[in-house]
Design a protein around this motif. Structure first.
Motif, PDB file in Angstrom:
ATOM      1  N   ASN A  69      30.735  12.910 -49.589  1.00  0.00           N
ATOM      2  CA  ASN A  69      31.777  12.474 -48.666  1.00  0.00           C
ATOM      3  C   ASN A  69      31.812  10.954 -48.519  1.00  0.00           C
ATOM      4  O   ASN A  69      32.880  10.338 -48.640  1.00  0.00           O
ATOM      5  CB  ASN A  69      31.557  13.139 -47.302  1.00  0.00           C
ATOM      6  N   ASP A  70      30.675  10.320 -48.273  1.00  0.00           N
ATOM      7  CA  ASP A  70      30.646   8.874 -48.046  1.00  0.00           C
ATOM      8  C   ASP A  70      31.029   8.093 -49.302  1.00  0.00           C
ATOM      9  O   ASP A  70      31.648   7.026 -49.213  1.00  0.00           O
ATOM     10  CB  ASP A  70      29.256   8.455 -47.572  1.00  0.00           C
ATOM     11  N   MET A  72      33.195   8.865 -51.682  1.00  0.00           N
ATOM     12  CA  MET A  72      34.623   8.885 -52.017  1.00  0.00           C
ATOM     13  C   MET A  72      35.513   8.571 -50.817  1.00  0.00           C
ATOM     14  O   MET A  72      36.744   8.618 -50.938  1.00  0.00           O
ATOM     15  CB  MET A  72      34.999  10.268 -52.573  1.00  0.00           C
ATOM     16  N   LEU A  73      34.945   8.234 -49.677  1.00  0.00           N
ATOM     17  CA  LEU A  73      35.734   8.092 -48.461  1.00  0.00           C
ATOM     18  C   LEU A  73      36.758   6.964 -48.553  1.00  0.00           C
ATOM     19  O   LEU A  73      37.917   7.143 -48.150  1.00  0.00           O
ATOM     20  CB  LEU A  73      34.804   7.869 -47.266  1.00  0.00           C
ATOM     21  N   ASN A  74      36.392   5.808 -49.098  1.00  0.00           N
ATOM     22  CA  ASN A  74      37.323   4.675 -49.188  1.00  0.00           C
ATOM     23  C   ASN A  74      38.519   5.002 -50.082  1.00  0.00           C
ATOM     24  O   ASN A  74      39.677   4.730 -49.733  1.00  0.00           O
ATOM     25  CB  ASN A  74      36.602   3.433 -49.687  1.00  0.00           C
ATOM     26  N   LYS A  75      38.245   5.597 -51.230  1.00  0.00           N
ATOM     27  CA  LYS A  75      39.341   5.979 -52.131  1.00  0.00           C
ATOM     28  C   LYS A  75      40.184   7.097 -51.520  1.00  0.00           C
ATOM     29  O   LYS A  75      41.399   7.158 -51.733  1.00  0.00           O
ATOM     30  CB  LYS A  75      38.772   6.413 -53.471  1.00  0.00           C
ATOM     31  N   TRP A  76      39.540   7.958 -50.777  1.00  0.00           N
ATOM     32  CA  TRP A  76      40.256   9.046 -50.100  1.00  0.00           C
ATOM     33  C   TRP A  76      41.244   8.478 -49.076  1.00  0.00           C
ATOM     34  O   TRP A  76      42.404   8.897 -49.018  1.00  0.00           O
ATOM     35  CB  TRP A  76      39.232   9.954 -49.425  1.00  0.00           C
ATOM     36  N   TRP A  80      45.560   8.700 -49.386  1.00  0.00           N
ATOM     37  CA  TRP A  80      46.429   9.310 -48.391  1.00  0.00           C
ATOM     38  C   TRP A  80      47.263   8.272 -47.642  1.00  0.00           C
ATOM     39  O   TRP A  80      48.356   8.583 -47.157  1.00  0.00           O
ATOM     40  CB  TRP A  80      45.601  10.119 -47.400  1.00  0.00           C
ATOM     41  N   SER A  81      46.767   7.056 -47.544  1.00  0.00           N
ATOM     42  CA  SER A  81      47.543   5.995 -46.879  1.00  0.00           C
ATOM     43  C   SER A  81      48.755   5.583 -47.691  1.00  0.00           C
ATOM     44  O   SER A  81      49.735   5.058 -47.141  1.00  0.00           O
ATOM     45  CB  SER A  81      46.655   4.777 -46.628  1.00  0.00           C
ATOM     46  N   GLU A  82      48.738   5.812 -49.002  1.00  0.00           N
ATOM     47  CA  GLU A  82      49.871   5.496 -49.865  1.00  0.00           C
ATOM     48  C   GLU A  82      50.727   6.712 -50.183  1.00  0.00           C
ATOM     49  O   GLU A  82      51.636   6.624 -51.011  1.00  0.00           O
ATOM     50  CB  GLU A  82      49.362   4.881 -51.174  1.00  0.00           C
ATOM     51  N   SER A  83      50.439   7.835 -49.567  1.00  0.00           N
ATOM     52  CA  SER A  83      51.199   9.055 -49.830  1.00  0.00           C
ATOM     53  C   SER A  83      52.314   9.208 -48.800  1.00  0.00           C
ATOM     54  O   SER A  83      52.586   8.302 -47.996  1.00  0.00           O
ATOM     55  CB  SER A  83      50.265  10.270 -49.769  1.00  0.00           C
ATOM     56  N   TRP A  93      42.244   9.947 -41.750  1.00  0.00           N
ATOM     57  CA  TRP A  93      41.585  10.323 -43.013  1.00  0.00           C
ATOM     58  C   TRP A  93      40.124   9.888 -43.049  1.00  0.00           C
ATOM     59  O   TRP A  93      39.357  10.424 -43.834  1.00  0.00           O
ATOM     60  CB  TRP A  93      42.340   9.702 -44.180  1.00  0.00           C
ATOM     61  N   ARG A  94      39.752   8.949 -42.203  1.00  0.00           N
ATOM     62  CA  ARG A  94      38.373   8.458 -42.218  1.00  0.00           C
ATOM     63  C   ARG A  94      37.466   9.213 -41.236  1.00  0.00           C
ATOM     64  O   ARG A  94      36.265   9.316 -41.467  1.00  0.00           O
ATOM     65  CB  ARG A  94      38.352   6.965 -41.892  1.00  0.00           C
ATOM     66  N   GLN A  95      38.061   9.758 -40.159  1.00  0.00           N
ATOM     67  CA  GLN A  95      37.230  10.380 -39.131  1.00  0.00           C
ATOM     68  C   GLN A  95      37.544  11.861 -38.890  1.00  0.00           C
ATOM     69  O   GLN A  95      36.663  12.608 -38.472  1.00  0.00           O
ATOM     70  CB  GLN A  95      37.396   9.619 -37.808  1.00  0.00           C
ATOM     71  N   VAL A  96      38.788  12.271 -39.144  1.00  0.00           N
ATOM     72  CA  VAL A  96      39.179  13.657 -38.836  1.00  0.00           C
ATOM     73  C   VAL A  96      39.312  14.474 -40.109  1.00  0.00           C
ATOM     74  O   VAL A  96      38.520  15.401 -40.355  1.00  0.00           O
ATOM     75  CB  VAL A  96      40.496  13.680 -38.035  1.00  0.00           C
ATOM     76  N   LEU A  97      40.296  14.152 -40.918  1.00  0.00           N
ATOM     77  CA  LEU A  97      40.541  14.899 -42.162  1.00  0.00           C
ATOM     78  C   LEU A  97      39.790  14.246 -43.316  1.00  0.00           C
ATOM     79  O   LEU A  97      40.375  13.742 -44.269  1.00  0.00           O
ATOM     80  CB  LEU A  97      42.040  14.963 -42.445  1.00  0.00           C
ATOM     81  N   THR A  98      38.489  14.296 -43.251  1.00  0.00           N
ATOM     82  CA  THR A  98      37.642  13.729 -44.302  1.00  0.00           C
ATOM     83  C   THR A  98      37.461  14.745 -45.422  1.00  0.00           C
ATOM     84  O   THR A  98      37.751  15.942 -45.246  1.00  0.00           O
ATOM     85  CB  THR A  98      36.282  13.340 -43.723  1.00  0.00           C
TER      86      THR A  98
END
Length: 302
Positions: A69-70, A72-76, A80-83, A93-98
């Motif tokens: 999880n940690d 791939m978190l930045n790329k994750w 989603w921020s560009e979707s 996406w960083r704290q809830v839908l990880t």
């Protein structure tokens, strides 16, 4: 796990292989090509092994997503921020839908393909199974067992005197019929709490229970009965017009008749469609639509 699943599948099949083969008379792989029993057995057991591997793969994916999880978190978050969901804050996406939370949540949802058949296929504790009972008590599959009072039994018997055939015996006698219906855990839950919400209580049979549990656990050999046997029974009922068993005279045994063969064929079709519809819903939504897309997202990130 795969070897044990194959052993369990073969062991369970030994209890019903004789009546199944007597009814089928011909085995087909994927419903197309007639094959000998040995070929059908090998293909089904190999499918059981592959299905067990798939179930383990889903659990392995959940564990892998939780451990990485940690990493791939930045790329994750960037993905989603560009979707199309970029209107949501990045903290979502960083704290809830990880990756960890989504993988574990979807895995728990996929477990429902086993939990729901367990609720709908396991008898309720204390429920009598296979007892002799009147046809009035077992005529409906959609209601829990009920007691018929003596006055009601006499009124039904008197009304049956005016008909040439009766589904009921004498007021003090029980028809010679051995039923295999039972109230399940789900049926008891619906009867006690959910019936007011529109749910209908349902009594299951051993054949329906085996079909749901085998498909849910990935046992392809015993699960093949859930499709081939009801389909063959539907053909036989339509071809020979096999209706319900009726009682011509008081005190006589039940006799086969052609009345009701249409309803019997529809009931067999319901038994065929119900477990497969439940399985398709779980596979199409939780596994393919959600879990598979999450796996593809992880592949893109890596």
């Amino acid at each position: 796990a795969g070897a044990y699943a194959v052993y369990a599948d073969f062991s369970a099949m030994k209890w019903c292989i004789v009546p199944w083969l007597q009814t089928m008379k011909e085995l087909r792989v994927w419903g197309l090509v007639p094959v000998p029993f040995t070929v059908f057995l090998m293909v089904s057991l190999f499918s059981t092994f592959l299905q067990t591997f798939t179930i383990q793969g889903n659990a392995s994916f959940m564990v892998s997503a939780a451990l990485n999880n940690d990493e791939m978190l930045n790329k994750w978050v960037f993905l989603w921020s560009e979707s199309m969901f970029k209107f949501l804050p990045s903290s979502t996406w960083r704290q809830v839908l990880t990756p960890r939370s989504l993988a574990i949540t979807l895995w728990i949802f996929s477990i429902g393909q086993l939990l729901l058949p367990l609720f709908k296929g396991v008898p309720w504790r204390g429920e009598s199974k296979g007892s002799r009972t009147s046809t009035a008590d077992t005529a409906s599959d959609s209601a829990p067992p009920t007691r018929v009072s003596s006055s009601s039994r006499r009124s039904m018997a008197s009304s049956a005197d005016r008909a040439p055939y009766s589904l009921l015996g004498d007021a003090g006698e029980e028809p010679q019929q051995h039923h295999h219906e039972f109230v399940t855990v789900w049926g008891k839950l619906v009867y006690e709490y959910l019936e007011v919400l529109g749910f209908l209580p349902h009594k299951s049979t051993y054949r329906e229970s085996v079909a749901m549990l085998s498909l849910a656990s990935g046992l392809r050999l015993i699960g093949s009965i859930s499709l081939s046997y009801p389909a063959q029974r539907i053909q036989e009922i339509i071809q020979f017009k096999q209706g319900y068993c009726l009682q011509a005279d008081r005190g006589s045994d039940l006799e086969s008749a052609s009345q009701g063969w249409e309803m019997r064929s529809l009931e067999e079709f319901e038994k065929l469609a119900k477990p497969h519809l439940l399985r398709v819903q779980f596979i199409m939504f939780f596994k393919l639509a959600l879990q598979m897309n999450l796996q593809i997202t992880f592949i893109i990130i890596f």
